[in-house]
Design a protein around this motif. Structure first.
Motif, PDB file in Angstrom:
ATOM      1  N   ALA A 173     -41.649 -36.264  -3.821  1.00 21.92           N
ATOM      2  CA  ALA A 173     -40.799 -36.952  -2.840  1.00 21.92           C
ATOM      3  C   ALA A 173     -41.112 -38.435  -2.729  1.00 21.92           C
ATOM      4  O   ALA A 173     -40.212 -39.253  -2.546  1.00 21.92           O
ATOM      5  CB  ALA A 173     -40.939 -36.290  -1.471  1.00 21.92           C
ATOM      6  N   LEU A 174     -42.392 -38.789  -2.826  1.00 14.18           N
ATOM      7  CA  LEU A 174     -42.729 -40.208  -2.677  1.00 14.18           C
ATOM      8  C   LEU A 174     -42.164 -41.008  -3.844  1.00 14.18           C
ATOM      9  O   LEU A 174     -41.577 -42.079  -3.661  1.00 14.18           O
ATOM     10  CB  LEU A 174     -44.246 -40.395  -2.562  1.00 14.18           C
ATOM     11  CG  LEU A 174     -44.643 -41.824  -2.205  1.00 14.18           C
ATOM     12  CD1 LEU A 174     -45.586 -41.828  -1.024  1.00 14.18           C
ATOM     13  CD2 LEU A 174     -45.272 -42.518  -3.372  1.00 14.18           C
ATOM     14  N   GLY A 205     -47.607 -31.561  10.205  1.00 14.97           N
ATOM     15  CA  GLY A 205     -46.994 -32.563  11.065  1.00 14.97           C
ATOM     16  C   GLY A 205     -47.820 -33.814  11.283  1.00 14.97           C
ATOM     17  O   GLY A 205     -47.317 -34.806  11.802  1.00 14.97           O
ATOM     18  N   ASP A 206     -49.101 -33.780  10.913  1.00 17.50           N
ATOM     19  CA  ASP A 206     -49.966 -34.923  11.191  1.00 17.50           C
ATOM     20  C   ASP A 206     -49.527 -36.148  10.414  1.00 17.50           C
ATOM     21  O   ASP A 206     -49.401 -36.097   9.182  1.00 17.50           O
ATOM     22  CB  ASP A 206     -51.419 -34.621  10.795  1.00 17.50           C
ATOM     23  CG  ASP A 206     -52.075 -33.610  11.711  1.00 17.50           C
ATOM     24  OD1 ASP A 206     -51.409 -33.140  12.660  1.00 17.50           O
ATOM     25  OD2 ASP A 206     -53.256 -33.288  11.478  1.00 17.50           O
ATOM     26  N   GLY A 251     -49.995 -39.335   8.347  1.00 22.33           N
ATOM     27  CA  GLY A 251     -51.075 -39.685   7.423  1.00 22.33           C
ATOM     28  C   GLY A 251     -51.484 -38.542   6.527  1.00 22.33           C
ATOM     29  O   GLY A 251     -52.434 -38.674   5.755  1.00 22.33           O
ATOM     30  N   THR A 252     -50.782 -37.415   6.594  1.00 20.78           N
ATOM     31  CA  THR A 252     -51.129 -36.296   5.712  1.00 20.78           C
ATOM     32  C   THR A 252     -49.938 -35.906   4.841  1.00 20.78           C
ATOM     33  O   THR A 252     -48.788 -35.950   5.279  1.00 20.78           O
ATOM     34  CB  THR A 252     -51.616 -35.055   6.483  1.00 20.78           C
ATOM     35  OG1 THR A 252     -50.554 -34.496   7.228  1.00 20.78           O
ATOM     36  CG2 THR A 252     -52.763 -35.409   7.407  1.00 20.78           C
ATOM     37  N   PHE A 253     -50.239 -35.550   3.601  1.00 20.38           N
ATOM     38  CA  PHE A 253     -49.177 -35.170   2.667  1.00 20.38           C
ATOM     39  C   PHE A 253     -49.709 -34.280   1.550  1.00 20.38           C
ATOM     40  O   PHE A 253     -49.036 -34.047   0.551  1.00 20.38           O
ATOM     41  CB  PHE A 253     -48.507 -36.420   2.081  1.00 20.38           C
ATOM     42  CG  PHE A 253     -49.478 -37.522   1.698  1.00 20.38           C
ATOM     43  CD1 PHE A 253     -50.169 -37.466   0.496  1.00 20.38           C
ATOM     44  CD2 PHE A 253     -49.718 -38.590   2.549  1.00 20.38           C
ATOM     45  CE1 PHE A 253     -51.062 -38.469   0.147  1.00 20.38           C
ATOM     46  CE2 PHE A 253     -50.620 -39.599   2.205  1.00 20.38           C
ATOM     47  CZ  PHE A 253     -51.299 -39.542   0.994  1.00 20.38           C
ATOM     48  N   ARG A 284     -47.630 -31.107   1.210  1.00 18.18           N
ATOM     49  CA  ARG A 284     -46.363 -31.445   0.543  1.00 18.18           C
ATOM     50  C   ARG A 284     -46.568 -31.557  -0.954  1.00 18.18           C
ATOM     51  O   ARG A 284     -45.786 -31.020  -1.753  1.00 18.18           O
ATOM     52  CB  ARG A 284     -45.815 -32.775   1.097  1.00 18.18           C
ATOM     53  CG  ARG A 284     -44.559 -33.247   0.393  1.00 18.18           C
ATOM     54  CD  ARG A 284     -44.034 -34.585   0.885  1.00 18.18           C
ATOM     55  NE  ARG A 284     -44.860 -35.736   0.604  1.00 18.18           N
ATOM     56  CZ  ARG A 284     -45.086 -36.243  -0.618  1.00 18.18           C
ATOM     57  NH1 ARG A 284     -44.539 -35.681  -1.683  1.00 18.18           N
ATOM     58  NH2 ARG A 284     -45.849 -37.298  -0.774  1.00 18.18           N
ATOM     59  N   ARG A 326     -41.856 -27.305   7.089  1.00 18.64           N
ATOM     60  CA  ARG A 326     -41.146 -28.229   7.980  1.00 18.64           C
ATOM     61  C   ARG A 326     -39.872 -28.786   7.334  1.00 18.64           C
ATOM     62  O   ARG A 326     -39.818 -29.030   6.124  1.00 18.64           O
ATOM     63  CB  ARG A 326     -42.076 -29.349   8.435  1.00 18.64           C
ATOM     64  CG  ARG A 326     -42.564 -30.246   7.332  1.00 18.64           C
ATOM     65  CD  ARG A 326     -43.831 -30.986   7.752  1.00 18.64           C
ATOM     66  NE  ARG A 326     -43.656 -31.731   8.971  1.00 18.64           N
ATOM     67  CZ  ARG A 326     -43.485 -33.051   9.031  1.00 18.64           C
ATOM     68  NH1 ARG A 326     -43.489 -33.783   7.935  1.00 18.64           N
ATOM     69  NH2 ARG A 326     -43.322 -33.660  10.177  1.00 18.64           N
ATOM     70  N   SER A 327     -38.872 -29.014   8.185  1.00 16.05           N
ATOM     71  CA  SER A 327     -37.574 -29.488   7.679  1.00 16.05           C
ATOM     72  C   SER A 327     -37.658 -30.919   7.156  1.00 16.05           C
ATOM     73  O   SER A 327     -36.791 -31.354   6.409  1.00 16.05           O
ATOM     74  CB  SER A 327     -36.524 -29.410   8.786  1.00 16.05           C
ATOM     75  OG  SER A 327     -36.902 -30.233   9.877  1.00 16.05           O
ATOM     76  N   GLU A 328     -38.712 -31.633   7.523  1.00 16.28           N
ATOM     77  CA  GLU A 328     -38.857 -33.026   7.066  1.00 16.28           C
ATOM     78  C   GLU A 328     -39.247 -33.101   5.591  1.00 16.28           C
ATOM     79  O   GLU A 328     -39.375 -34.195   5.043  1.00 16.28           O
ATOM     80  CB  GLU A 328     -39.928 -33.735   7.906  1.00 16.28           C
ATOM     81  CG  GLU A 328     -39.556 -33.934   9.374  1.00 16.28           C
ATOM     82  CD  GLU A 328     -39.890 -32.737  10.247  1.00 16.28           C
ATOM     83  OE1 GLU A 328     -40.164 -31.639   9.704  1.00 16.28           O
ATOM     84  OE2 GLU A 328     -39.877 -32.882  11.480  1.00 16.28           O
ATOM     85  N   TYR A 329     -39.443 -31.938   4.941  1.00 17.88           N
ATOM     86  CA  TYR A 329     -39.872 -31.901   3.541  1.00 17.88           C
ATOM     87  C   TYR A 329     -38.806 -31.267   2.638  1.00 17.88           C
ATOM     88  O   TYR A 329     -39.027 -30.209   2.040  1.00 17.88           O
ATOM     89  CB  TYR A 329     -41.160 -31.074   3.426  1.00 17.88           C
ATOM     90  CG  TYR A 329     -42.434 -31.771   3.853  1.00 17.88           C
ATOM     91  CD1 TYR A 329     -42.436 -33.061   4.359  1.00 17.88           C
ATOM     92  CD2 TYR A 329     -43.662 -31.118   3.732  1.00 17.88           C
ATOM     93  CE1 TYR A 329     -43.619 -33.679   4.742  1.00 17.88           C
ATOM     94  CE2 TYR A 329     -44.849 -31.734   4.109  1.00 17.88           C
ATOM     95  CZ  TYR A 329     -44.820 -33.016   4.621  1.00 17.88           C
ATOM     96  OH  TYR A 329     -45.995 -33.620   4.983  1.00 17.88           O
ATOM     97  N   PRO A 330     -37.623 -31.895   2.513  1.00 15.85           N
ATOM     98  CA  PRO A 330     -36.565 -31.256   1.718  1.00 15.85           C
ATOM     99  C   PRO A 330     -36.959 -31.009   0.259  1.00 15.85           C
ATOM    100  O   PRO A 330     -36.574 -29.981  -0.311  1.00 15.85           O
ATOM    101  CB  PRO A 330     -35.397 -32.250   1.823  1.00 15.85           C
ATOM    102  CG  PRO A 330     -35.998 -33.545   2.266  1.00 15.85           C
ATOM    103  CD  PRO A 330     -37.200 -33.191   3.086  1.00 15.85           C
ATOM    104  N   HIS A 331     -37.730 -31.905  -0.338  1.00 12.37           N
ATOM    105  CA  HIS A 331     -38.092 -31.716  -1.747  1.00 12.37           C
ATOM    106  C   HIS A 331     -39.051 -30.541  -1.913  1.00 12.37           C
ATOM    107  O   HIS A 331     -38.995 -29.820  -2.907  1.00 12.37           O
ATOM    108  CB  HIS A 331     -38.719 -32.981  -2.322  1.00 12.37           C
ATOM    109  CG  HIS A 331     -37.866 -34.208  -2.160  1.00 12.37           C
ATOM    110  ND1 HIS A 331     -37.855 -34.956  -1.004  1.00 12.37           N
ATOM    111  CD2 HIS A 331     -36.974 -34.792  -2.987  1.00 12.37           C
ATOM    112  CE1 HIS A 331     -36.994 -35.958  -1.129  1.00 12.37           C
ATOM    113  NE2 HIS A 331     -36.449 -35.878  -2.327  1.00 12.37           N
TER     114      HIS A 331
END
Ligand SMILES: Cc1cc2nc3c(=O)[nH]c(=O)nc-3n(C[C@H](O)[C@H](O)[C@H](O)COP(=O)(O)O)c2cc1C
Ligand code: SF4
Ligand code: FES
Lengths: 510, 159
Positions: free
Chosen positions: A10-11, A179-180, A182-184, A187, A218-223
């Motif tokens: 995603a990034l 959800g934190d 600064g964390t990925f 993902r 989480r829905s914030e992670y579509p990829h």
């Protein structure tokens, strides 16, 4: 055929990787464009790699507009170019790491099971299928693995409780709510190596006797949602998941469930309520989810990284994993370097490295070039540390001894333009927005906290005592760590940066 | 989004079709609400009794779900939903300035939609792109390292 790699992470995609891939496809019709996972060097994304007789050669960060100059410099043979970084694995950022969970990062096509197998995948599961339930638990306990979601609870102990709970139906739930800020790392596992998480969850199922699993994503992670669903489809088709796992007598079924933007749903009991279709409110414990979890059944709830560590513990043996680390923190931690940092990204090392090494040596200080003033470790409920505490070792106990926490391993760097009173205010505001509403100290206290900090910012520093009282009430009167730990960022900001809470002078009366 | 042309009765009928595939799931409520919002762009009032009936819940309970989760909307959003990350790592990279610029350029605050229905501005708390802030989402597309120029281009395209 020549192979060129462009990450699908995603990034990388958020920085134009899809356009780069399309431009390369048009410019090099004879090459295979592989959408690989990310190496985790954020400042070099999109990092394009080309296969040469001397190994893969990387170029980054690449924009679609760089393609003509790349081609002109003969990059298909690894030619010189201002953005050439050489072999990525020789880059100091990667060479210094001990990658176990992220061993395949950047190397494979995330949804190719053949790639996964060719790079050591499924060895852990294959071994686990030959072990007795007692030996399975033993291996996890011996590894010393502690939950990577924040609380650091020993994974083997949790699994033993679920194993011993009598029930025809048990569940494995993966907490992928990450959800934190600064964390990925979760993902990146799900987008970059989804079979690793699937394998870890199947082993968890074998161990405790569960045949169903859910990934609460989480829905914030579509990829990540796309990659996990693709990998689950492949795993089903190839007999890794389903009624007969790798042709054994064990069944395991797995499904992704998508969250809906509530931070508190990362708390395990709130997550379970959400999975059941309720408002994501925190449940009082006991009963433990291990005994009465999803739909009242014994349930393992583990973070993505905890589950993703499992296949390697079985493939390489618990002793090898346990040999890494310090004190009671065993193995490696995928640390995430974020915020205003020059070299941000994913850095996996054994526990014990110091905060200063991470921020200054590896991270290279701030991206803005200004002095580092504060770092927040462990997400929105984690404490702020000043550079004076950079000797703190990355270890659960060492951080706790300094009134902090490592949480899920995120480090957010701020330069000297940060106003710590505003960051304290944000901590309270975030708690007020995300509170599940069950307890008064959290729900009302956080809103009061915002008001009190506003008065302090307006110049009334007498309110500081009231703020500390309020923090005390939240610490001791909250059911979960959202209300209970929000005081950590607030109090650490006051303690280490007191000047930011008194410099706001009241306006003089005219 | 299909809602604009539908009467409440039609919305209810469409809702029943949309949620049917989820009836056999364990804990179907969230997947159903996501599917309803994906189809209509929000959870229409006329969908609520249909979902409630399918789940054996009261309407109030379904309203409770919709209001608890930040993702679910009670009303239609603009043609472009611009989400900007407000969490700490993006703040460290100047996200407050980006948000202030967006708000001023659009003339709206958080959770508001421009009068012409072009853009809805929403906060989001972390997209996991925290090593390349400030970040955001333009409808389904994630964007990182947003600066004023990139933001202006996004806003221009959304008009
Ligand atoms: C407000 C709050 C948010 C949390 N968010 C997460 C999260 O996003 N991911 C996670 O794995 N754990 C999160 N946790 C911790 C979980 O409650 C739980 O401890 C964890 O999922 C257990 O897995 P582990 O033992 O593998 O760490 C959160 C806790 C609280 C109180
Ligand atoms: S502390 Fe806050 S989030 Fe946690 S249970 Fe209480 S009200 Fe809910
Ligand atoms: S804090 Fe903005 S993407 Fe994580």
């Amino acid at each position: 055929m020549m192979r060129i790699f462009v990450p699908r992470d995603a990034l990388a995609v958020s920085l134009g990787a899809d356009d780069v891939a399309a431009a390369l496809r048009a410019a090099c019709p004879d090459a295979a464009i592989v959408r690989n996972s990310s190496r985790g060097m954020a400042w070099l994304e999109p990092l394009v790699e080309v296969e040469t007789p001397y190994g893969r050669i990387g170029y980054g960060p690449i924009d679609a507009s760089d393609i003509p100059s790349l081609l002109a410099s003969g990059f298909v043979d690894g030619g010189a170019h201002p953005k050439r970084i050489g072999r990525p694995e020789d880059h100091p950022f990667l060479a210094r790491q001990t990658r176990i969970t992220f061993a395949r990062a950047g190397l494979t096509d995330p949804v190719s099971l053949a790639d996964y197998r060719a790079h050591g995948g499924l060895a852990g599961l294959t071994r686990a299928l030959g072990l007795s339930p007692a030996d399975l638990i033993d291996e996890v306990v011996k590894s010393g693995l502690r939950g990577r979601g924040g609380a650091g609870f020993p994974t083997g102990i949790k699994w033993r409780t679920v194993q011993q709970a009598p029930s025809a139906q048990k569940y494995i739930v993966c907490n992928a709510d990450e959800g934190d800020s600064g964390t990925f790392a979760d993902r990146m596992v799900m987008e970059g190596d989804p079979f690793l998480l699937i394998e870890g969850m199947i082993i968890a199922g074998l161990t405790v006797g569960a045949t169903r699993g859910y990934v609460y994503l989480r829905s914030e992670y579509p990829h990540a949602i796309t990659a996990m669903n693709q990998a689950i489809d492949v795993a089903l088709r190839e007999g890794v998941l389903g009624d007969s796992v790798l042709s054994s007598s064990h069944a395991f079924h797995l499904e992704v469930r998508v969250g809906a933007g509530a931070y508190v749903c990362g708390e395990e009991t709130s997550l379970l309520d959400s999975l059941e279709g309720k408002r994501g409110q925190v449940r009082a414990k006991p009963p433990l989810p291990a005994l009465s979890g999803l739909f009242g059944k014994p349930t393992v709830v583990n973070n993505v990284l905890s589950l993703a560590a499992i296949p390697d513990i079985f493939a390489g043996g618990a002793a090898a994993y346990q040999a890494l680390g310090m004190g009671r923190s065993r193995g490696t931690m995928p640390i995430q370097l974020a915020g205003n940092i020059k070299h941000g990204g994913l850095f996996e090392v054994p526990f014990g490295i110091t905060l200063g090494e991470l921020v200054m040596e590896i991270g290279g200080g701030t991206a803005s070039g200004r002095p580092v003033r504060a770092v927040q470790v462990g997400g929105p409920l984690g404490a702020y540390f000043p550079p004076a505490l950079f000797d703190t070792a990355f270890d659960y106990e060492a951080f706790a001894a300094r009134d902090g926490l490592i949480g899920h391993g995120g480090i957010v760097v701020f330069d000297d333009t940060v106003d710590m009173a505003r960051m304290a205010r944000f901590a309270m505001e975030f708690c007020a927005i995300e509170s599940c509403g069950k307890c008064t100290p959290c729900r009302i206290g956080s809103t009061r906290g915002v008001e009190v900090i506003d008065k302090i910012i307006a110049g009334d520093s007498k309110q500081l005592a009231l703020l500390e009282d309020l923090c005390d009430t939240m610490k001791f009167g909250s059911l979960c760590a959202l209300g209970g730990f929000t005081p950590y960022p607030v109090l650490s900001a006051i303690r280490h940066f007191p000047e930011d809470f008194s410099r706001h002078q009241p306006a003089l009366a005219a | 989004m299909e809602y604009a042309f539908l009467s409440p009765i039609e919305i209810a009928a469409r809702t029943a079709e949309i949620i049917a595939p989820y009836l056999a799931l364990e804990g179907p409520a969230m997947p159903m609400l996501h599917a309803v919002q994906a189809a209509f762009g929000f959870v229409p009032e006329a969908s609520v009794p249909v979902v409630a009936n399918a789940l054996n819940l009261s309407r109030a309970e379904v309203h409770g779900l919709v209001s608890f989760y930040h993702d679910f909307r009670h009303e239609p959003a603009g043609r472009t939903v611009l989400k900007l990350c407000r969490a700490e790592a993006c703040q460290a990279c100047g996200s407050d300035r980006i948000a202030a610029h967006a708000s001023a350029a659009l003339g709206i605050g958080w959770h508001e939609t421009t009068p012409d229905g072009a853009v809805t501005l929403e906060p989001v708390f972390c997209l996991g792109l925290c090593a390349a802030g400030p970040c955001g989402m333009v409808n389904e597309r994630t964007v990182a390292r947003i600066n004023i120029a990139r933001l202006d281009a996004i806003l221009e395209a959304a008009r």
